[in-house]
Design a protein around this motif. Structure first.
Motif, PDB file in Angstrom:
ATOM      1  N   LYS A 122      14.509  18.147  10.239  1.00 13.74           N
ATOM      2  CA  LYS A 122      14.075  19.396  10.862  1.00 13.74           C
ATOM      3  C   LYS A 122      15.134  19.896  11.849  1.00 13.74           C
ATOM      4  O   LYS A 122      15.893  19.103  12.399  1.00 13.74           O
ATOM      5  N   PRO A 123      15.164  21.215  12.101  1.00  9.31           N
ATOM      6  CA  PRO A 123      16.109  21.752  13.102  1.00  9.31           C
ATOM      7  C   PRO A 123      15.857  21.114  14.468  1.00  9.31           C
ATOM      8  O   PRO A 123      14.706  20.928  14.870  1.00  9.31           O
ATOM      9  N   HIS A 124      16.935  20.795  15.187  1.00  2.00           N
ATOM     10  CA  HIS A 124      16.769  20.007  16.410  1.00  2.00           C
ATOM     11  C   HIS A 124      17.546  20.557  17.599  1.00  2.00           C
ATOM     12  O   HIS A 124      17.326  20.143  18.736  1.00  2.00           O
ATOM     13  N   THR A 125      18.468  21.499  17.360  1.00  2.50           N
ATOM     14  CA  THR A 125      19.291  21.995  18.468  1.00  2.50           C
ATOM     15  C   THR A 125      19.427  23.509  18.355  1.00  2.50           C
ATOM     16  O   THR A 125      18.796  24.130  17.489  1.00  2.50           O
ATOM     17  N   VAL A 126      20.213  24.127  19.252  1.00  5.73           N
ATOM     18  CA  VAL A 126      20.441  25.574  19.156  1.00  5.73           C
ATOM     19  C   VAL A 126      21.339  25.858  17.960  1.00  5.73           C
ATOM     20  O   VAL A 126      22.201  25.043  17.622  1.00  5.73           O
ATOM     21  N   PRO A 127      21.163  27.008  17.288  1.00  6.37           N
ATOM     22  CA  PRO A 127      21.935  27.255  16.058  1.00  6.37           C
ATOM     23  C   PRO A 127      23.409  27.526  16.304  1.00  6.37           C
ATOM     24  O   PRO A 127      24.237  27.330  15.425  1.00  6.37           O
ATOM     25  N   CYS A 128      23.753  28.018  17.494  1.00  7.44           N
ATOM     26  CA  CYS A 128      25.142  28.319  17.826  1.00  7.44           C
ATOM     27  C   CYS A 128      25.278  28.349  19.349  1.00  7.44           C
ATOM     28  O   CYS A 128      24.280  28.227  20.064  1.00  7.44           O
ATOM     29  N   LYS A 129      26.495  28.493  19.838  1.00 11.67           N
ATOM     30  CA  LYS A 129      26.696  28.587  21.280  1.00 11.67           C
ATOM     31  C   LYS A 129      26.153  29.927  21.784  1.00 11.67           C
ATOM     32  O   LYS A 129      26.495  30.977  21.235  1.00 11.67           O
ATOM     33  N   VAL A 130      25.297  29.868  22.801  1.00 10.44           N
ATOM     34  CA  VAL A 130      24.731  31.102  23.370  1.00 10.44           C
ATOM     35  C   VAL A 130      24.883  31.062  24.886  1.00 10.44           C
ATOM     36  O   VAL A 130      24.912  29.985  25.497  1.00 10.44           O
ATOM     37  N   THR A 131      24.968  32.238  25.472  1.00 11.28           N
ATOM     38  CA  THR A 131      25.191  32.351  26.927  1.00 11.28           C
ATOM     39  C   THR A 131      24.171  33.301  27.531  1.00 11.28           C
ATOM     40  O   THR A 131      23.866  34.345  26.950  1.00 11.28           O
ATOM     41  N   GLY A 132      23.655  32.934  28.700  1.00 14.87           N
ATOM     42  CA  GLY A 132      22.748  33.796  29.445  1.00 14.87           C
ATOM     43  C   GLY A 132      23.226  33.939  30.876  1.00 14.87           C
ATOM     44  O   GLY A 132      23.824  33.007  31.432  1.00 14.87           O
ATOM     45  N   GLY A 154      22.326  37.206  37.923  1.00 12.70           N
ATOM     46  CA  GLY A 154      23.017  37.102  39.205  1.00 12.70           C
ATOM     47  C   GLY A 154      24.393  36.495  38.987  1.00 12.70           C
ATOM     48  O   GLY A 154      25.146  36.888  38.094  1.00 12.70           O
ATOM     49  N   SER A 155      24.730  35.483  39.772  1.00 13.89           N
ATOM     50  CA  SER A 155      26.021  34.815  39.611  1.00 13.89           C
ATOM     51  C   SER A 155      25.923  33.609  38.676  1.00 13.89           C
ATOM     52  O   SER A 155      26.928  32.992  38.350  1.00 13.89           O
ATOM     53  N   VAL A 156      24.691  33.280  38.249  1.00 14.48           N
ATOM     54  CA  VAL A 156      24.489  32.069  37.435  1.00 14.48           C
ATOM     55  C   VAL A 156      24.745  32.380  35.971  1.00 14.48           C
ATOM     56  O   VAL A 156      24.164  33.317  35.411  1.00 14.48           O
ATOM     57  N   LEU A 157      25.608  31.595  35.348  1.00 13.26           N
ATOM     58  CA  LEU A 157      25.901  31.714  33.927  1.00 13.26           C
ATOM     59  C   LEU A 157      25.579  30.384  33.255  1.00 13.26           C
ATOM     60  O   LEU A 157      26.084  29.339  33.683  1.00 13.26           O
ATOM     61  N   VAL A 158      24.725  30.424  32.245  1.00 11.59           N
ATOM     62  CA  VAL A 158      24.309  29.204  31.534  1.00 11.59           C
ATOM     63  C   VAL A 158      24.754  29.317  30.090  1.00 11.59           C
ATOM     64  O   VAL A 158      24.508  30.336  29.430  1.00 11.59           O
ATOM     65  N   ARG A 159      25.401  28.265  29.591  1.00 12.04           N
ATOM     66  CA  ARG A 159      25.860  28.221  28.204  1.00 12.04           C
ATOM     67  C   ARG A 159      25.189  27.061  27.497  1.00 12.04           C
ATOM     68  O   ARG A 159      25.199  25.925  28.006  1.00 12.04           O
ATOM     69  N   LEU A 160      24.573  27.333  26.351  1.00 16.87           N
ATOM     70  CA  LEU A 160      23.925  26.289  25.549  1.00 16.87           C
ATOM     71  C   LEU A 160      24.804  25.996  24.339  1.00 16.87           C
ATOM     72  O   LEU A 160      25.221  26.910  23.626  1.00 16.87           O
ATOM     73  N   ILE A 161      25.078  24.710  24.129  1.00 11.44           N
ATOM     74  CA  ILE A 161      26.009  24.279  23.085  1.00 11.44           C
ATOM     75  C   ILE A 161      25.293  23.297  22.162  1.00 11.44           C
ATOM     76  O   ILE A 161      24.625  22.365  22.646  1.00 11.44           O
ATOM     77  N   PRO A 162      25.378  23.478  20.835  1.00 10.84           N
ATOM     78  CA  PRO A 162      24.722  22.541  19.910  1.00 10.84           C
ATOM     79  C   PRO A 162      25.201  21.109  20.115  1.00 10.84           C
ATOM     80  O   PRO A 162      26.371  20.874  20.445  1.00 10.84           O
ATOM     81  N   GLY A 222      11.080  23.468  22.551  1.00  8.49           N
ATOM     82  CA  GLY A 222      11.106  22.629  21.356  1.00  8.49           C
ATOM     83  C   GLY A 222      12.497  22.222  20.924  1.00  8.49           C
ATOM     84  O   GLY A 222      12.693  21.745  19.798  1.00  8.49           O
ATOM     85  N   ILE A 223      13.494  22.406  21.798  1.00 12.15           N
ATOM     86  CA  ILE A 223      14.870  21.986  21.492  1.00 12.15           C
ATOM     87  C   ILE A 223      15.038  20.537  21.928  1.00 12.15           C
ATOM     88  O   ILE A 223      14.781  20.202  23.084  1.00 12.15           O
ATOM     89  N   GLU A 224      15.472  19.683  21.003  1.00 12.27           N
ATOM     90  CA  GLU A 224      15.548  18.245  21.287  1.00 12.27           C
ATOM     91  C   GLU A 224      16.929  17.817  21.787  1.00 12.27           C
ATOM     92  O   GLU A 224      17.033  16.912  22.618  1.00 12.27           O
ATOM     93  N   ASP A 225      17.987  18.433  21.240  1.00 15.19           N
ATOM     94  CA  ASP A 225      19.356  18.035  21.590  1.00 15.19           C
ATOM     95  C   ASP A 225      20.156  19.273  21.975  1.00 15.19           C
ATOM     96  O   ASP A 225      20.160  20.269  21.244  1.00 15.19           O
ATOM     97  N   CYS A 226      20.843  19.197  23.111  1.00 14.98           N
ATOM     98  CA  CYS A 226      21.618  20.362  23.556  1.00 14.98           C
ATOM     99  C   CYS A 226      22.548  19.977  24.701  1.00 14.98           C
ATOM    100  O   CYS A 226      22.146  19.253  25.621  1.00 14.98           O
ATOM    101  N   TYR A 227      23.800  20.439  24.615  1.00 17.54           N
ATOM    102  CA  TYR A 227      24.712  20.356  25.766  1.00 17.54           C
ATOM    103  C   TYR A 227      24.593  21.665  26.542  1.00 17.54           C
ATOM    104  O   TYR A 227      24.346  22.725  25.947  1.00 17.54           O
ATOM    105  N   THR A 228      24.791  21.605  27.841  1.00 15.88           N
ATOM    106  CA  THR A 228      24.757  22.835  28.632  1.00 15.88           C
ATOM    107  C   THR A 228      25.960  22.885  29.570  1.00 15.88           C
ATOM    108  O   THR A 228      26.524  21.847  29.933  1.00 15.88           O
TER     109      THR A 228
END
Length: 283
Positions: free
Chosen positions: A168-178, A181-189, A210-216
């Motif tokens: 089953k899918p377990h992580t984010v499908p691609c690198k995404v950024t949100g 303010g000054s806070v920038l968060v990047r999610l990496i598979p 429901g995301i099980e594995d992710c680097y940030t």
């Protein structure tokens, strides 16, 4: 003469003609307390009643014409009633967690006016997550309002794979950024079994999604919890923004629910029939 006439009024009740503004601050405790009591009672009575939808979308959901949340997301229909979310993600499915309660103050003539700001995250741990922020005089009211707003902001979460598409899918499908303010968060598979490598705030939101594995990766003033949570929520929302090759299939367009069920709404939910229904409920 005027002073003599004003004196008994000042003695008889606290704060006569003089000190009118000060009296507003001094007598605030009793007056506001009674008001809160009435409000609480009124709210409890309203909560006991059955849900009476006030939007077209709510009426279609209650009548079973819309079968899932995905139909709503497909046509980007705005959700204005939290009972719609409760219908699809019922009791026991959608969990809520208070991220933080912080006091905020406003300077007034009588001093500071303190209110409480609540940050609440909701999710079903299976592809839906929401974030709500509410400010109120009481902590309990702020939390209740934040839960309602979090339900209204529930979004679908797209999950994918790192490497081979096994299981089953377990992580984010691609690198995404949100960003907020000054806070920038990047999610990496991340590969399966990695877990969520992040600070406590994004970890709660990603787990609820429901995301099980992710680097940030985060930068900016991440100690500002509100912006940190909003940036993470923004990044999660972008998972469906990228058109990856597996979504290149030809789209078969169907009628939006409002167009498909327009005759049904006219027949069963015209203005006169809705008014009759409301009279029965409140009568």
């Amino acid at each position: 003469m005027a002073d003599a006439a004003a004196a008994p009024a000042g003695d008889g009740q606290r704060g006569g003609f003089r000190g009118g503004f000060g009296d507003r601050g001094r007598g605030r405790g009793r007056g506001r307390g009674r008001g809160r009591g009435r409000g609480r009672g009124r709210g409890a009575k309203e909560g006991d009643k059955d849900w009476v939808p006030v939007t077209k979308l709510g009426r279609l959901v209650q009548d079973g014409k819309i079968k899932s949340l995905e139909e709503i997301y497909l046509f980007s229909l705005p959700i204005k009633e939290c009972d719609i979310i409760d219908t699809f993600l019922g009791a026991g499915v959608l969990k809520d967690e208070v991220l933080k309660i912080m006091p905020v103050q406003k300077q007034t003539r009588a001093g500071q006016r303190t209110r409480f700001k609540a940050f609440v995250a909701v999710g079903d741990y299976n592809g839906h997550v929401g974030l709500g922020v509410k400010c109120s005089k009481e902590v309990a009211t702020a939390i209740r309002g934040a839960i309602v707003l979090a339900k209204l902001s529930v979004i679908p979460v797209r999950r994918g794979y790192w490497g081979n598409k096994i299981g089953k899918p377990h992580t984010v499908p691609c690198k995404v950024t949100g960003k907020c303010g000054s806070v920038l968060v990047r999610l990496i598979p991340a590969p399966r079994g990695t877990g969520i490598v992040s600070a406590p705030v994004p970890k709660k939101l990603l787990t609820m999604a429901g995301i099980e594995d992710c680097y940030t990766s985060a930068s900016g003033a991440t100690s500002t919890l509100g912006n940190f949570a909003k940036a993470t929520y923004s990044a999660i929302a972008k998972t469906y923004s990228y058109l990856t090759p597996d979504l290149w299939k030809e789209t078969v367009f169907t009628k939006p629910p409002y167009q498909e069920f327009t005759d049904y709404l006219m027949k069963n939910h015209s203005r006169s029939s809705v008014q009759k229904l409301e009279q029965k409920v409140y009568g």
